[in-house]
Motif scaffolding. Structure first.
Motif, mmCIF file in Angstrom:
data_model
loop_
_atom_site.group_PDB
_atom_site.id
_atom_site.type_symbol
_atom_site.label_atom_id
_atom_site.label_comp_id
_atom_site.label_asym_id
_atom_site.label_seq_id
_atom_site.Cartn_x
_atom_site.Cartn_y
_atom_site.Cartn_z
ATOM 1 N N GLY A 1 3.548 -29.133 -28.930
ATOM 2 C CA GLY A 1 2.936 -27.820 -28.736
ATOM 3 C C GLY A 1 3.335 -27.233 -27.388
ATOM 4 N N LEU A 2 3.319 -28.074 -26.346
ATOM 5 C CA LEU A 2 3.783 -27.619 -25.030
ATOM 6 C C LEU A 2 5.254 -27.235 -25.070
ATOM 7 C CD1 LEU A 2 2.048 -30.189 -22.650
ATOM 8 C CD2 LEU A 2 1.548 -27.754 -22.866
ATOM 9 N N THR A 3 6.055 -28.049 -25.735
ATOM 10 C CA THR A 3 7.480 -27.735 -25.859
ATOM 11 C C THR A 3 7.679 -26.404 -26.570
ATOM 12 O OG1 THR A 3 8.040 -30.089 -25.904
ATOM 13 C CG2 THR A 3 9.684 -28.573 -26.782
ATOM 14 N N LEU A 4 6.907 -26.152 -27.605
ATOM 15 C CA LEU A 4 6.975 -24.892 -28.342
ATOM 16 C C LEU A 4 6.619 -23.708 -27.450
ATOM 17 C CD1 LEU A 4 7.150 -23.358 -31.093
ATOM 18 C CD2 LEU A 4 4.743 -23.886 -31.382
ATOM 19 N N VAL A 5 5.500 -23.794 -26.768
ATOM 20 C CA VAL A 5 5.047 -22.690 -25.909
ATOM 21 C C VAL A 5 6.021 -22.457 -24.756
ATOM 22 C CG1 VAL A 5 3.241 -21.992 -24.290
ATOM 23 C CG2 VAL A 5 2.622 -22.937 -26.510
ATOM 24 N N PHE A 6 6.447 -23.526 -24.113
ATOM 25 C CA PHE A 6 7.353 -23.382 -22.972
ATOM 26 C C PHE A 6 8.695 -22.801 -23.397
ATOM 27 C CE2 PHE A 6 5.037 -27.093 -20.720
ATOM 28 C CZ PHE A 6 4.031 -26.223 -20.319
ATOM 29 N N ASN A 7 9.201 -23.179 -24.561
ATOM 30 C CA ASN A 7 10.467 -22.624 -25.021
ATOM 31 C C ASN A 7 10.330 -21.176 -25.460
ATOM 32 O OD1 ASN A 7 12.969 -24.416 -25.039
ATOM 33 N ND2 ASN A 7 11.312 -25.817 -25.542
ATOM 34 N N LEU A 8 9.162 -20.788 -25.943
ATOM 35 C CA LEU A 8 8.937 -19.368 -26.225
ATOM 36 C C LEU A 8 8.990 -18.550 -24.934
ATOM 37 C CD1 LEU A 8 6.099 -19.546 -28.906
ATOM 38 C CD2 LEU A 8 8.387 -18.580 -29.225
ATOM 39 N N ILE A 9 8.365 -19.076 -23.883
ATOM 40 C CA ILE A 9 8.394 -18.399 -22.582
ATOM 41 C C ILE A 9 9.820 -18.315 -22.061
ATOM 42 C CG2 ILE A 9 7.687 -18.586 -20.161
ATOM 43 C CD1 ILE A 9 5.069 -19.873 -21.229
ATOM 44 N N LEU A 10 10.555 -19.417 -22.145
ATOM 45 C CA LEU A 10 11.941 -19.426 -21.668
ATOM 46 C C LEU A 10 12.833 -18.526 -22.516
ATOM 47 C CD1 LEU A 10 12.246 -23.229 -20.868
ATOM 48 C CD2 LEU A 10 12.258 -21.359 -19.212
ATOM 49 N N LEU A 11 12.527 -18.414 -23.814
ATOM 50 C CA LEU A 11 13.290 -17.519 -24.684
ATOM 51 C C LEU A 11 13.100 -16.067 -24.255
ATOM 52 C CD1 LEU A 11 15.044 -17.268 -27.268
ATOM 53 C CD2 LEU A 11 12.902 -16.991 -28.528
ATOM 54 N N VAL A 12 11.869 -15.682 -23.955
ATOM 55 C CA VAL A 12 11.608 -14.319 -23.468
ATOM 56 C C VAL A 12 12.359 -14.082 -22.162
ATOM 57 C CG1 VAL A 12 9.802 -12.808 -22.548
ATOM 58 C CG2 VAL A 12 9.395 -14.104 -24.638
ATOM 59 N N GLN A 13 12.353 -15.080 -21.309
ATOM 60 C CA GLN A 13 13.062 -14.969 -20.029
ATOM 61 C C GLN A 13 14.566 -14.816 -20.263
ATOM 62 O OE1 GLN A 13 11.229 -17.313 -16.870
ATOM 63 N NE2 GLN A 13 13.266 -18.116 -16.458
ATOM 64 N N ASP A 14 15.129 -15.573 -21.213
ATOM 65 C CA ASP A 14 16.565 -15.471 -21.524
ATOM 66 C C ASP A 14 16.919 -14.135 -22.161
ATOM 67 O OD1 ASP A 14 17.111 -17.955 -20.500
ATOM 68 O OD2 ASP A 14 17.142 -18.977 -22.438
ATOM 69 N N THR B 1 10.692 -13.597 -14.038
ATOM 70 C CA THR B 1 10.268 -14.890 -13.523
ATOM 71 C C THR B 1 8.898 -15.187 -14.111
ATOM 72 O OG1 THR B 1 11.467 -14.395 -11.491
ATOM 73 C CG2 THR B 1 9.970 -16.266 -11.442
ATOM 74 N N LEU B 2 8.919 -15.804 -15.286
ATOM 75 C CA LEU B 2 7.682 -16.092 -15.998
ATOM 76 C C LEU B 2 7.129 -17.472 -15.671
ATOM 77 C CD1 LEU B 2 8.706 -14.634 -19.464
ATOM 78 C CD2 LEU B 2 7.362 -13.532 -17.672
ATOM 79 N N ILE B 3 7.980 -18.334 -15.140
ATOM 80 C CA ILE B 3 7.546 -19.686 -14.774
ATOM 81 C C ILE B 3 7.981 -19.963 -13.346
ATOM 82 C CG2 ILE B 3 7.583 -20.625 -17.110
ATOM 83 C CD1 ILE B 3 10.331 -21.835 -16.391
#
Length: 165
Positions: free
Chosen positions: A123-136, A146-148
């Motif tokens: 679940g953490l991997t899913l949420v964190f990759n969604l955040i990184l996807l938006v950043q990309d 800079t979301l993280i």
């Protein structure tokens, strides 16, 4: 949370060694508790590794990519990670629910508790990759999001060679 789990493992194993050699007795719950704490540590650690992109990676080819191609590669990798994590979370919930009602022999705790570690980690991997996807996606269009926080703002050390330069 991870520090608490690590300290729990350390104290339980130290007491296990102490009781085993001093009293010739090993509490039956001690190894189960250590094993369950290790499972939670691994799954939560996997989520943290995905947040900071610090998991094992082969960069021999991607180091030579143009910035736009690196972003597109990251986009594809994130989509795969998001899809895989979503499947594991859904299946993990079903598995953990199926383990409810089964009790560990030594601790007498519901086995759904260690099974939900998979759901939490992915679940953490899913949420964190969604955040990184938006950043990309923002980077693909020239926006500097800079979301993280950077890894060095949150924790010490990394295994990535570029962090050592």
């Amino acid at each position: 949370m991870q520090l608490v789990l690590l300290l729990t493992m350390l104290s339980v194993m130290a007491s296990l060694v102490f009781t085993r050699y001093l009293f010739s007795y090993s509490p039956p719950w001690s190894e189960e508790l250590t094993r369950f704490a290790m499972i939670w540590l691994v799954m939560l650690g996997g989520g943290v590794l995905s947040l900071f992109e610090d998991h094992i990676t082969l960069t021999v080819f991607s180091d030579n990519f143009s910035p736009k191609l690196k972003i597109l590669r990251n986009f594809v990798v994130r989509i795969i990670l998001i899809a895989t994590s979503a499947v594991v979370v859904v299946k993990g919930i079903k598995f953990a629910e199926g383990m409810s009602g089964v009790f560990a022999w030594g601790l007498q705790i519901d086995m759904g508790l260690p099974a939900y570690s998979v759901v939490a980690g992915f679940g953490l991997t899913l949420v964190f990759n969604l955040i990184l996807l938006v950043q990309d996606i923002g980077a693909l269009f020239g926006a500097k999001l800079t979301l993280i926080p950077r890894q060095d703002q949150v924790m010490d050390g990394s295994f990535r060679t570029q962090d050592d330069l």
